[in-house]
Design an enzyme around this catalytic site. Sequence first.
Site, PDB file in Angstrom:
ATOM      1  N   ILE A   1       0.711  -1.126   0.153  1.00  0.00           N
ATOM      2  CA  ILE A   1      -0.002   0.209   0.113  1.00  0.00           C
ATOM      3  C   ILE A   1       0.918   1.217   0.074  1.00  0.00           C
ATOM      4  CG2 ILE A   1      -0.358  -0.159   2.420  1.00  0.00           C
ATOM      5  CD1 ILE A   1      -3.123   1.026   2.287  1.00  0.00           C
ATOM      6  N   CYS A   2       0.344   2.455  -0.441  1.00  0.00           N
ATOM      7  CA  CYS A   2       0.823   3.411  -0.517  1.00  0.00           C
ATOM      8  C   CYS A   2       2.330   3.724  -1.390  1.00  0.00           C
ATOM      9  CB  CYS A   2       0.938   4.129   0.919  1.00  0.00           C
ATOM     10  SG  CYS A   2       1.500   5.745   0.898  1.00  0.00           S
ATOM     11  N   ALA A   3       3.436   3.804  -0.689  1.00  0.00           N
ATOM     12  CA  ALA A   3       4.495   3.992  -1.307  1.00  0.00           C
ATOM     13  C   ALA A   3       5.164   2.468  -1.519  1.00  0.00           C
ATOM     14  CB  ALA A   3       5.687   4.856  -0.625  1.00  0.00           C
TER      15      ALA A   3
ATOM     16  N   ALA B   1      -2.672  -0.943  -2.704  1.00  0.00           N
ATOM     17  CA  ALA B   1      -3.623   0.020  -2.501  1.00  0.00           C
ATOM     18  C   ALA B   1      -2.748   1.583  -2.545  1.00  0.00           C
ATOM     19  CB  ALA B   1      -4.303  -0.140  -1.146  1.00  0.00           C
TER      20      ALA B   1
ATOM     21  N   TYR C   1       0.683   5.522  -3.775  1.00  0.00           N
ATOM     22  CA  TYR C   1       0.465   6.810  -3.602  1.00  0.00           C
ATOM     23  C   TYR C   1       0.820   7.606  -4.788  1.00  0.00           C
ATOM     24  CZ  TYR C   1       0.565  10.887  -0.714  1.00  0.00           C
ATOM     25  OH  TYR C   1       0.185  12.135  -0.092  1.00  0.00           O
TER      26      TYR C   1
END
Length: 183
Positions: free
Chosen positions: A102-104, A149, A123
């Site tokens: 998720i994210c980075a 995500a 992200y």
Amino acid sequence: MDKVYVILADGFEEVEAFAPVDILRRAGVPVETVGIKESRYVTSAHSVVVKADNLLRESDLLDAKMIVLPGGMPGAENLAACYRLGKALVAHDKRKGLIGAICAAPMVLGKLGLLDGLRATCYPGFEKYLTGAFYTGEKVVIDHNIITAYGPGAAFEFGYTLLSYFTDLNSVKRLRAGMMADD
């Protein structure tokens, strides 16, 4: 085995690690947090110090059904720099084991070549690190054995998506309702 390992590195984003841990544990899924450095104490992106259940050097990860990488900076960079983790992720992917990021953190998978030809999200601004992937910008993306995500706001949806690999849809719906996720 249905074990999940959530990998923690200094600089991880708290909600991206602990929303999935909370959701999975509420449903009875065995989850173990694993720190990548020499100490079980890991400092988050917002200076929260937590104690990991185990250390990567003491963990095999071969019994994992799923390995989860929370984002955050410099957490994702620290994950990407961990040779032992990279080796474990490549081996897990070869076995078609589930991997969530998720994210980075999807950049870790991109740098390892694990997203080649797959759809993925992350992200905004980190899509340049998703080598070989088709960036979607969606909240949560599933492609083959990889679940990605896009950021902290997607942490709960990411957690419920991860849970769907361990239980039926009605059980996920009941947990969502119990956590008031759909109000």
